[in-house]
Design a protein around this motif. Structure first.
Motif, PDB file in Angstrom:
ATOM      1  N   ALA A 259      -1.524  51.850   0.470  1.00 53.05           N
ATOM      2  CA  ALA A 259      -1.240  52.841  -0.570  1.00 53.05           C
ATOM      3  C   ALA A 259      -0.342  52.261  -1.654  1.00 53.05           C
ATOM      4  O   ALA A 259      -0.513  52.560  -2.844  1.00 53.05           O
ATOM      5  CB  ALA A 259      -0.601  54.075   0.054  1.00 53.05           C
ATOM      6  N   ASP A 260       0.626  51.425  -1.276  1.00 58.73           N
ATOM      7  CA  ASP A 260       1.514  50.827  -2.268  1.00 58.73           C
ATOM      8  C   ASP A 260       0.737  49.947  -3.246  1.00 58.73           C
ATOM      9  O   ASP A 260       1.029  49.930  -4.449  1.00 58.73           O
ATOM     10  CB  ASP A 260       2.597  49.985  -1.580  1.00 58.73           C
ATOM     11  N   THR A 261      -0.251  49.222  -2.727  1.00 59.29           N
ATOM     12  CA  THR A 261      -1.075  48.365  -3.578  1.00 59.29           C
ATOM     13  C   THR A 261      -1.874  49.197  -4.572  1.00 59.29           C
ATOM     14  O   THR A 261      -1.926  48.899  -5.766  1.00 59.29           O
ATOM     15  CB  THR A 261      -2.036  47.517  -2.719  1.00 59.29           C
ATOM     16  N   VAL A 262      -2.497  50.264  -4.085  1.00 54.38           N
ATOM     17  CA  VAL A 262      -3.296  51.133  -4.954  1.00 54.38           C
ATOM     18  C   VAL A 262      -2.421  51.785  -6.010  1.00 54.38           C
ATOM     19  O   VAL A 262      -2.793  51.870  -7.190  1.00 54.38           O
ATOM     20  CB  VAL A 262      -4.051  52.191  -4.119  1.00 54.38           C
ATOM     21  N   GLU A 263      -1.240  52.242  -5.617  1.00 53.65           N
ATOM     22  CA  GLU A 263      -0.344  52.882  -6.581  1.00 53.65           C
ATOM     23  C   GLU A 263       0.059  51.901  -7.680  1.00 53.65           C
ATOM     24  O   GLU A 263       0.140  52.264  -8.859  1.00 53.65           O
ATOM     25  CB  GLU A 263       0.894  53.423  -5.876  1.00 53.65           C
ATOM     26  N   LYS A 264       0.300  50.645  -7.323  1.00 50.98           N
ATOM     27  CA  LYS A 264       0.656  49.634  -8.331  1.00 50.98           C
ATOM     28  C   LYS A 264      -0.497  49.393  -9.301  1.00 50.98           C
ATOM     29  O   LYS A 264      -0.281  49.233 -10.503  1.00 50.98           O
ATOM     30  CB  LYS A 264       1.041  48.327  -7.641  1.00 50.98           C
ATOM     31  N   HIS A 299      -7.542  58.208  -2.985  1.00 50.58           N
ATOM     32  CA  HIS A 299      -6.803  57.350  -2.069  1.00 50.58           C
ATOM     33  C   HIS A 299      -5.338  57.792  -2.069  1.00 50.58           C
ATOM     34  O   HIS A 299      -4.819  58.263  -3.084  1.00 50.58           O
ATOM     35  CB  HIS A 299      -6.925  55.902  -2.547  1.00 50.58           C
ATOM     36  N   GLU A 300      -4.663  57.619  -0.958  1.00 51.39           N
ATOM     37  CA  GLU A 300      -3.261  58.056  -0.855  1.00 51.39           C
ATOM     38  C   GLU A 300      -2.405  57.476  -1.976  1.00 51.39           C
ATOM     39  O   GLU A 300      -1.571  58.179  -2.572  1.00 51.39           O
ATOM     40  CB  GLU A 300      -2.684  57.633   0.498  1.00 51.39           C
ATOM     41  N   GLY A 301      -2.604  56.202  -2.298  1.00 52.61           N
ATOM     42  CA  GLY A 301      -1.811  55.580  -3.343  1.00 52.61           C
ATOM     43  C   GLY A 301      -2.083  56.166  -4.710  1.00 52.61           C
ATOM     44  O   GLY A 301      -1.165  56.337  -5.536  1.00 52.61           O
ATOM     45  N   ARG A 304      -0.476  59.647  -5.010  1.00 57.68           N
ATOM     46  CA  ARG A 304       0.967  59.568  -5.315  1.00 57.68           C
ATOM     47  C   ARG A 304       1.198  59.516  -6.824  1.00 57.68           C
ATOM     48  O   ARG A 304       2.120  60.143  -7.344  1.00 57.68           O
ATOM     49  CB  ARG A 304       1.563  58.303  -4.701  1.00 57.68           C
ATOM     50  N   TYR A 305       0.348  58.757  -7.508  1.00 53.03           N
ATOM     51  CA  TYR A 305       0.525  58.583  -8.959  1.00 53.03           C
ATOM     52  C   TYR A 305       0.101  59.824  -9.738  1.00 53.03           C
ATOM     53  O   TYR A 305       0.863  60.330 -10.553  1.00 53.03           O
ATOM     54  CB  TYR A 305      -0.249  57.365  -9.435  1.00 53.03           C
TER      55      TYR A 305
END
Length: 308
Positions: A259-264, A299-301, A304-305
């Motif tokens: 998720a952190d990767t997708v959010e970035k 996606h979860e990431g 978040r955004y």
């Protein structure tokens, strides 16, 4: 002093190399050259490489297009890709081209719409889809979204690909063949302006193939994922605007991508959307709000955004 400076410079260089080695390189699946997916993937990669903080990098990969890309996500050959709403639903349900099994993926963001470009040279006797019977038609690469769209549109007119002479070519090659007179019509499921069509229009007067009365409405009634899209006449210097069928596109990723990767990735693109739009004409058609109304879950990431 020279020795100390040399040692310090070497150490700094090793740190740079080490940092570069730690950067995670992601591959984004696009489509064949000449359409809108590859330059969009290239522009998205540029945003990620510039703004994702140095621990992520991204490269665009030429693929068969929107049909193949969910399969490449499933096989791990790409980490992120572009497809359309309709195919994303089929992929997650294991239906249509994905009957071998549902694909564990989700949406990352809404992109520009793709439109089924149906193009002939201006002097052609092909006016409507029914006129394609027996004609040589460039239908895009095998595994691409163009052929899938044609397999939807042709049966509505009592036809199939058996009624035409298909050429499975990249968009660039297909429209080059149209310009040279080696095919009678060329199709491309692409955002507009499409590079391949622009190239053909630079040396030829083009015309859109039209839907017969009521047939576009019939197509839209049959599949709610599709929509009517007008391509203005000034885009390709045609005499008339094109009333075409289209579908919204999205970025997709496997649910296993952190998720952190997708959010970035999403932040790198959408925090800098104005810059993306300056670089890529199709990006001007991106509405961030559409990312909250996609055909499959975020996606979860990405959630978040877009939901913060």
């Amino acid at each position: 002093m020279y020795k100390t400076l040399k040692t310090t410079t070497l150490a700094m260089g090793m740190l740079v190399v080490a940092a570069a080695a730690q950067a995670e390189e992601l591959r984004i699946g696009t489509a064949s050259l000449g359409g809108a997916f590859y330059p969009m993937g290239q522009s998205i990669s540029n945003m990620v490489n510039k703004y994702a903080g140095g621990d992520l990098s991204m490269v665009p990969v030429v693929t068969g297009g929107s049909v193949q890309n969910p399969r490449l996500i499933d096989s791990g050959e790409v980490e992120i890709a572009i497809t359309n709403n309709n195919l994303a639903v089929l992929a997650t349900k294991g239906k249509g081209p994905y009957k071998s099994g549902a694909i564990d993926m989700s949406a990352v963001a809404a992109l520009h719409p793709s439109v089924l470009h149906m193009i002939v040279l201006d002097g052609s006797d092909i006016k409507t889809i029914e006129d394609l019977k027996g004609k040589r038609v460039a239908v895009g690469p095998a595994g691409g979204g163009t052929l899938g769209f044609m397999n939807f549109v042709l049966p509505l007119h009592g036809m199939s690909t058996d009624d035409i002479v298909p050429s499975f070519l990249s968009y660039s090659d297909g429209f080059s063949q149209l310009s040279d007179g080696n095919v009678d019509a060329a199709f491309a499921l692409s955002g507009y302006p499409a590079g391949a069509v622009m190239q053909a229009a630079a040396g030829n007067k083009l015309r859109f193939i039209t839907f017969s009365n009521g047939m576009l409405d019939k197509a839209l009634e049959k599949n709610a994922a599709f929509k009517a899209v007008e391509i203005p006449a000034d885009i390709y210097s045609t005499a008339q605007a094109g009333n075409m069928i289209g579908v919204n596109n999205m970025l997709i990723a496997p649910n296993s991508l952190p998720a952190d990767t997708v959010e970035k990735i999403v932040a790198a693109v959408f925090d800098n959307l104005g810059e993306l739009q300056e670089e890529n004409a199709n990006a001007k058609q991106i509405d961030p709000a559409n990312s909250l109304n996609l055909a499959i879950p975020l996606h979860e990431g990405a959630a978040r955004y877009f939901k913060k």
